[in-house]
Motif scaffolding. Structure first.
Motif, short mmCIF file in Angstrom:
data_model
loop_
_atom_site.label_atom_id
_atom_site.label_comp_id
_atom_site.label_asym_id
_atom_site.label_seq_id
_atom_site.Cartn_x
_atom_site.Cartn_y
_atom_site.Cartn_z
N GLN A 109 0.72 -1.38 0.10
CA GLN A 109 0.07 0.02 0.13
C GLN A 109 0.99 1.38 -0.01
O GLN A 109 0.70 2.26 0.79
N SER A 153 -10.79 6.60 1.09
CA SER A 153 -9.86 5.50 0.91
C SER A 153 -9.86 4.93 -0.67
O SER A 153 -10.89 5.14 -1.05
N TRP A 154 -8.90 4.24 -0.77
CA TRP A 154 -9.06 3.60 -2.30
C TRP A 154 -10.39 2.83 -2.52
O TRP A 154 -10.65 2.64 -3.61
N GLU A 155 -10.83 2.10 -1.54
CA GLU A 155 -11.89 1.45 -1.53
C GLU A 155 -13.17 1.99 -1.42
O GLU A 155 -14.40 1.36 -1.96
N ASN A 156 -13.18 3.46 -1.15
CA ASN A 156 -14.60 3.85 -1.12
C ASN A 156 -14.46 5.22 -1.95
O ASN A 156 -15.58 6.11 -1.84
N ARG A 183 -15.60 -2.97 -8.55
CA ARG A 183 -15.22 -2.59 -7.17
C ARG A 183 -14.13 -1.90 -6.87
O ARG A 183 -12.96 -2.31 -7.54
N PRO A 184 -14.11 -0.66 -6.39
CA PRO A 184 -12.62 0.13 -6.26
C PRO A 184 -11.78 -0.66 -5.33
O PRO A 184 -12.08 -0.96 -4.12
N ARG A 185 -10.41 -0.55 -5.83
CA ARG A 185 -9.31 -1.35 -5.18
C ARG A 185 -8.11 -0.65 -5.13
O ARG A 185 -8.14 0.57 -5.75
N PRO A 186 -7.25 -0.76 -3.95
CA PRO A 186 -5.94 0.06 -3.86
C PRO A 186 -5.01 -0.28 -5.28
O PRO A 186 -5.44 -1.19 -5.95
#
Ligand SMILES: [Zn+2]
Length: 212
Positions: A109, A153-156, A183-186
């Motif tokens: 990350q 965040s990356w996911e949101n 789906r959003p991911r890092p």
């Protein structure tokens, strides 16, 4: 509309190599007097691909920083371009690709969370309607709205056009009748490589390290 406000992310360089030594600016060589003066200021800022000791591409940095790493004995040039810079005692070929001499563990990350990187990850495409747009016509949407505890965040966070962002408002995609394309991911290693390719697409010498 809350989502339209700029999120509180500090602008940071697109890619940072956390943990690599901070440079002491004193020993940075200056660009050599070049035949074409117009190219001089950009030489030190040109992108350099950074490889781990294992030749795995891990980062992109600027010539200036690459030279500092080389002078400190942390990295060596694997590929150079045609220009030279001069330190007090010697001429150095400007690197295009450098390799760290000892292996560095890169945490997964390590990519800076920034508007620019999220737009890159989402390929400047609204994640609700799928339209590809210039960065100026995209905003960042909190999938779970901030007013309901959604985090930055990356996911949101996803790229969104203003139309979809307005339509969604303070609701979840499901509540607003919108569907996320994916789906959003890092940033993954795959995303990082894509980013490196985007940055280095003009430099042939990067290709063999990035496998394309
Ligand atoms: Zn849209």
């Amino acid at each position: 509309m809350e989502n339209r406000h700029k999120i509180g992310l500090r602008p940071r360089p697109a890619i940072g190599l956390g943990g690599v030594a901070r440079e002491g600016a004193g020993s940075v060589p200056q660009p050599a007097p070049a035949p074409s003066p117009a190219s001089r200021p950009s030489v030190m800022q040109a992108p350099v691909l950074v490889l781990n000791a294992t030749f795995e591409p891990i980062n992109v940095t600027a010539v200036r920083r690459a030279l500092v790493l080389m002078l400190k004995g942390v990295a060596q040039a694997e590929e150079t371009n045609h220009s030279e810079v001069h330190s007090t005692s010697k001429a150095i070929q400007v690197p295009s690709v450098i390799r760290l001499l000892s292996y560095r563990h890169i945490p997964q990350q390590s990519r800076a969370l920034s508007r620019k990187n999220i737009l890159l990850r989402d390929r400047n495409t609204c994640q609700f309607c799928g339209e590809a747009l210039p960065a100026s016509e995209l905003t960042l949407d909190h999938v779970m709205p901030r007013s309901r505890g959604g985090r930055s965040s990356w996911e949101n966070l996803v790229a969104s056009c203003y139309t979809c962002n307005n339509r969604k408002g303070d609701r979840t995609p499901e509540e607003a009748g919108l569907k996320l394309r994916r789906r959003p991911r890092p940033f993954t290693l795959h995303t990082s490589r894509q980013l490196m390719r985007l940055i280095g697409h003009r430099d042939e010498k990067w290709r063999k390290y990035l496998f394309y």
